[in-house]
Design a protein around this motif. Structure first.
Motif, PDB file in Angstrom:
ATOM      1  N   ARG A 290       3.493   2.430  -6.663  1.00 31.85           N
ATOM      2  CA  ARG A 290       4.296   2.449  -7.893  1.00 31.85           C
ATOM      3  C   ARG A 290       4.906   1.081  -8.183  1.00 31.85           C
ATOM      4  O   ARG A 290       5.853   0.964  -8.965  1.00 31.85           O
ATOM      5  CB  ARG A 290       5.403   3.503  -7.805  1.00 31.85           C
ATOM      6  CG  ARG A 290       4.868   4.931  -7.690  1.00 31.85           C
ATOM      7  CD  ARG A 290       5.997   5.942  -7.694  1.00 31.85           C
ATOM      8  NE  ARG A 290       6.745   5.923  -8.949  1.00 31.85           N
ATOM      9  CZ  ARG A 290       6.404   6.608 -10.026  1.00 31.85           C
ATOM     10  NH1 ARG A 290       5.301   7.346 -10.030  1.00 31.85           N
ATOM     11  NH2 ARG A 290       7.141   6.560 -11.121  1.00 31.85           N
ATOM     12  N   SER A 291       4.377   0.050  -7.593  1.00 34.73           N
ATOM     13  CA  SER A 291       4.881  -1.302  -7.833  1.00 34.73           C
ATOM     14  C   SER A 291       4.410  -1.808  -9.191  1.00 34.73           C
ATOM     15  O   SER A 291       3.343  -1.432  -9.685  1.00 34.73           O
ATOM     16  CB  SER A 291       4.398  -2.246  -6.727  1.00 34.73           C
ATOM     17  OG  SER A 291       4.714  -3.577  -7.041  1.00 34.73           O
ATOM     18  N   LEU A 292       5.198  -2.705  -9.797  1.00 37.23           N
ATOM     19  CA  LEU A 292       4.811  -3.249 -11.093  1.00 37.23           C
ATOM     20  C   LEU A 292       3.809  -4.384 -10.968  1.00 37.23           C
ATOM     21  O   LEU A 292       3.240  -4.832 -11.966  1.00 37.23           O
ATOM     22  CB  LEU A 292       6.047  -3.737 -11.857  1.00 37.23           C
ATOM     23  CG  LEU A 292       6.730  -5.028 -11.394  1.00 37.23           C
ATOM     24  CD1 LEU A 292       7.617  -5.555 -12.515  1.00 37.23           C
ATOM     25  CD2 LEU A 292       7.567  -4.814 -10.157  1.00 37.23           C
ATOM     26  N   GLY A 293       3.577  -4.887  -9.785  1.00 35.88           N
ATOM     27  CA  GLY A 293       2.596  -5.951  -9.618  1.00 35.88           C
ATOM     28  C   GLY A 293       3.195  -7.339  -9.812  1.00 35.88           C
ATOM     29  O   GLY A 293       4.399  -7.544  -9.683  1.00 35.88           O
ATOM     30  N   SER A 294       2.356  -8.301 -10.147  1.00 32.42           N
ATOM     31  CA  SER A 294       2.798  -9.687 -10.303  1.00 32.42           C
ATOM     32  C   SER A 294       3.744  -9.827 -11.483  1.00 32.42           C
ATOM     33  O   SER A 294       3.554  -9.209 -12.534  1.00 32.42           O
ATOM     34  CB  SER A 294       1.585 -10.601 -10.505  1.00 32.42           C
ATOM     35  OG  SER A 294       2.007 -11.921 -10.761  1.00 32.42           O
ATOM     36  N   THR A 295       4.793 -10.626 -11.312  1.00 35.81           N
ATOM     37  CA  THR A 295       5.766 -10.836 -12.384  1.00 35.81           C
ATOM     38  C   THR A 295       5.761 -12.258 -12.926  1.00 35.81           C
ATOM     39  O   THR A 295       6.364 -12.518 -13.955  1.00 35.81           O
ATOM     40  CB  THR A 295       7.189 -10.525 -11.881  1.00 35.81           C
ATOM     41  OG1 THR A 295       7.489 -11.367 -10.771  1.00 35.81           O
ATOM     42  CG2 THR A 295       7.297  -9.067 -11.461  1.00 35.81           C
ATOM     43  N   GLY A 296       5.100 -13.178 -12.233  1.00 38.68           N
ATOM     44  CA  GLY A 296       5.093 -14.559 -12.698  1.00 38.68           C
ATOM     45  C   GLY A 296       3.707 -15.177 -12.614  1.00 38.68           C
ATOM     46  O   GLY A 296       2.703 -14.469 -12.538  1.00 38.68           O
TER      47      GLY A 296
END
Length: 291
Positions: free
Chosen positions: A179-185
């Motif tokens: 349930r992680s949002l993944g890469s943010t940058g």
């Protein structure tokens, strides 16, 4: 302090102050509703959802809104404030739980202290006298209204619930990050997370407006407004209800109920009405096959 409090409470019982009487005399002149007229809204309390059935037996989900001691508390005019609006108050409150400045504000208007105050911008021809009570028949069955209220607070939520992200793969080595949002940058350039990135955070509790809800029924005895569909907020939440902004002119209500009560319904007219007024659905039977 005790003498000041007693004088303020005495002002609440004496009715309209002297400085407001001249305005009331001029504001009670008859007015005519036009397509450019902007009436005041009301403050209602959400009581929950139920259902109605039309003459064809079609089930219609509705939200029940109730008006409680809804009155005009203040008139804001163009000369002193730069715009024309009405301050509306709802639900009487015990004076001992109100601050002294607000007690003076309500005493000047000659109304009981209110729990909720909201401003509604109006056109000059829709100004109402201070102390005027607004009831459910301010709206008519079949017309469209906009309902505004804070949404239900969900607390701190992840990106999937808050923004509808799909999450990470369920197989192929994914471990504890489903349930992680993944890469943010990005990489070294620009080397930061941009402002406004959709991430986990506080969800709900924000002002929301649902537009063009149809008024299905009016209950004059209990001051209830039945609107088709869902309304933001939890039960017993204060909800702002006013004429639909996107349904101007003849589109705001059926032709047989126009013009709308302007600037609001008269108490004598409400007494002559039946308890319940139901909107007409019309059309043909949806359960009959058309040839």
């Amino acid at each position: 302090m005790a003498s000041l409090l007693s004088s303020v409470r005495a002002g609440l019982r004496t009715g309209l102050p002297v400085e407001c009487r001249s305005f009331v005399t001029s504001a009670t002149q008859p007015a005519t509703w036009t397509h450019k007229s902007l009436r005041t809204g009301v403050i209602a309390r959400k009581k929950g959802m139920t259902a109605m059935w039309d003459e064809w037996g079609v089930r219609i989900p509705v939200t029940v809104l109730q008006l409680e001691q809804c009155q005009v508390v203040q008139v804001l005019n163009e000369e002193t404030h730069g715009y024309t609006a009405l301050q509306i108050g709802s639900t009487d409150r015990t004076p001992k739980n109100v601050t002294m400045p607000m007690l003076g504000h309500f005493a000047k208007a000659g109304v009981e202290p209110k729990r909720k105050l909201v401003e509604f911008e109006v056109t000059p021809d829709a100004v109402l006298p201070v102390g005027t009570e607004l009831v459910a028949s301010h709206f008519v069955p079949g017309q469209f209204v906009d309902c505004s209220a804070p949404t239900m607070g969900k607390g701190f939520q992840g990106a999937m619930k808050r923004h509808g992200f799909g999450g990470q793969p369920a197989t192929h080595g994914t471990s504890l990050t489903h349930r992680s949002l993944g890469s943010t940058g990005q990489r070294k350039d620009p080397g930061k997370v941009f402002k406004g990135k959709k991430m986990a955070g506080r969800m709900g509790g924000e002002q929301a407006t649902v537009q063009s809800l149809k008024v299905m029924k009016i209950d004059n005895d209990l001051n209830l407004i039945y609107v088709k569909g869902a309304v933001p907020g939890v039960d017993d939440q204060f909800v702002k209800v006013r004429d639909a902004i996107k349904k101007r002119g003849d589109k705001i209500a059926p032709a047989d109920v126009l013009p709308l009560p302007f600037p609001t319904i008269q108490p004598e007219a409400v007494k002559a009405m039946p308890r319940e007024l139901v909107a007409k659905t019309g059309g043909s039977d949806p359960y009959v096959m058309q040839e």
